[in-house]
Design a protein around this motif. Sequence first.
Motif, PDB file in Angstrom:
ATOM      1  N   HIS A 231      28.923  63.589  38.608  1.00  0.00           N
ATOM      2  CA  HIS A 231      29.539  64.411  39.943  1.00  0.00           C
ATOM      3  C   HIS A 231      30.082  65.715  39.363  1.00  0.00           C
ATOM      4  CE1 HIS A 231      27.820  61.904  42.938  1.00  0.00           C
ATOM      5  NE2 HIS A 231      28.546  60.993  42.784  1.00  0.00           N
ATOM      6  N   LEU A 232      30.024  65.882  37.896  1.00  0.00           N
ATOM      7  CA  LEU A 232      31.064  67.204  37.702  1.00  0.00           C
ATOM      8  C   LEU A 232      30.271  68.397  38.236  1.00  0.00           C
ATOM      9  CD1 LEU A 232      31.500  66.391  33.876  1.00  0.00           C
ATOM     10  CD2 LEU A 232      33.285  66.883  35.807  1.00  0.00           C
TER      11      LEU A 232
ATOM     12  N   GLU B 164      29.040  57.848  38.659  1.00  0.00           N
ATOM     13  CA  GLU B 164      29.645  58.002  39.914  1.00  0.00           C
ATOM     14  C   GLU B 164      30.729  58.590  39.690  1.00  0.00           C
ATOM     15  OE1 GLU B 164      29.717  53.803  41.368  1.00  0.00           O
ATOM     16  OE2 GLU B 164      27.559  53.668  40.973  1.00  0.00           O
ATOM     17  N   ALA B 165      31.153  59.286  38.845  1.00  0.00           N
ATOM     18  CA  ALA B 165      32.363  59.614  38.428  1.00  0.00           C
ATOM     19  C   ALA B 165      32.063  61.289  38.096  1.00  0.00           C
ATOM     20  CB  ALA B 165      33.218  58.956  37.416  1.00  0.00           C
TER      21      ALA B 165
ATOM     22  N   ILE C 192      33.103  61.700  47.623  1.00  0.00           N
ATOM     23  CA  ILE C 192      31.742  61.223  46.824  1.00  0.00           C
ATOM     24  C   ILE C 192      32.108  60.481  45.719  1.00  0.00           C
ATOM     25  CG2 ILE C 192      30.935  63.208  45.591  1.00  0.00           C
ATOM     26  CD1 ILE C 192      28.411  62.853  46.748  1.00  0.00           C
ATOM     27  N   GLY C 193      31.359  59.413  45.459  1.00  0.00           N
ATOM     28  CA  GLY C 193      31.701  58.750  44.148  1.00  0.00           C
ATOM     29  C   GLY C 193      32.349  57.433  44.213  1.00  0.00           C
TER      30      GLY C 193
ATOM     31  N   CYS D 249      33.626  69.836  42.591  1.00  0.00           N
ATOM     32  CA  CYS D 249      34.069  69.112  41.345  1.00  0.00           C
ATOM     33  C   CYS D 249      33.794  70.154  39.941  1.00  0.00           C
ATOM     34  CB  CYS D 249      33.103  67.724  40.959  1.00  0.00           C
ATOM     35  SG  CYS D 249      33.161  66.701  42.329  1.00  0.00           S
ATOM     36  N   GLU D 250      33.390  71.236  40.236  1.00  0.00           N
ATOM     37  CA  GLU D 250      33.161  71.980  39.363  1.00  0.00           C
ATOM     38  C   GLU D 250      34.611  72.574  38.741  1.00  0.00           C
ATOM     39  OE1 GLU D 250      29.503  74.848  40.707  1.00  0.00           O
ATOM     40  OE2 GLU D 250      30.703  74.094  42.718  1.00  0.00           O
ATOM     41  N   ASP D 251      34.349  73.293  37.466  1.00  0.00           N
ATOM     42  CA  ASP D 251      35.353  73.826  36.765  1.00  0.00           C
ATOM     43  C   ASP D 251      35.914  75.037  37.548  1.00  0.00           C
ATOM     44  OD1 ASP D 251      35.159  72.008  34.790  1.00  0.00           O
ATOM     45  OD2 ASP D 251      33.887  73.385  33.452  1.00  0.00           O
ATOM     46  N   GLY D 252      37.408  75.291  37.384  1.00  0.00           N
ATOM     47  CA  GLY D 252      38.085  76.360  38.180  1.00  0.00           C
ATOM     48  C   GLY D 252      37.972  76.115  39.638  1.00  0.00           C
TER      49      GLY D 252
END
Length: 311
Positions: free
Chosen positions: A253-254, A91-92, A78-79, A8-11
Amino acid sequence: MRCLFFGCEDGVNEVVIQSGNVDAAHVYVHDMDATSLRAAQQQAAQNVGLSVYFSDTLHASGSKGPEMAVIPTGWFEIGSPEDEPGHDASEAPQCYVQVTRAYAIGRFTITAEQWEQFAQATGFRSQRELIWPKGREPIVNVRMSDIVQYIAWLNAETGQLYRLPTESEWEYAARAGTQTAFNMGDLATCKEVLFKPNLPMPDQNKKSWSFFPQCAAMRWAMEVGSKPANLWGLHDVHGNVWEITTTPWQPNHLKTPRDAHQIEPHGKNQRIVIKGGSWFDPAVAARSAARWSRLRDELDVNMGFRLVREI
């Protein structure tokens, strides 16, 4: 063909996974039927020379340790989606996480009688002012520092590596391939889940269902295994007692790692993720995606734990 994203991370990077001959870790478990999910579990156990369900021997006493279930590799989401009843912003966003290696997880939360074995062997003394469970009731009122001692004893007794699950490992095992709110579907009654009976799941179809003939108010957790198991053989992942994970709390979840097994450093974060809901909480808190925050060394009468064992 399905496009999955690494975490879920950037990039994030994209990978395309096609049906056919792919590595087991590349299987998207939400596309698998019950027969295939059970077969994957059986194959994972066979690959490491274990039974699907097994217990290690405690060397000093010759008795059995916690009963474990082998969990296969794969991808999962997940979430929860925004339209899931009980959905919370924590959860998002939903994101894909990879279980890169098979592992084992407890079929049940650790019980009072299992904790007593540890206490007698090590001289651990409980605080007299606290309420303590008995027999096959889940052990509660233990702090993280106590759990660390229990795990160290169990590892020494078995010669194996036990630890607390990450949030992703816990949710993957609890879902057992499902994307619904619970592993038995989008609705759950007291026949399947122990939650606070006057706070059931909202009825999205406006039908009149009756919970109360099945649901007596509880003042304590039930014995482990009192409710049906999920497809991979895990009991009580929904309700009964909250379950402690090793994952530091984040508000969403980011930053959830793409690798389900990644154990994140806590740093100055004193809060952890707990999962599964409890007898004292509403049904929505027992959903697979539900996650609450607790202090790392907090204790409570409705909070216990189950363990992962490396295989």
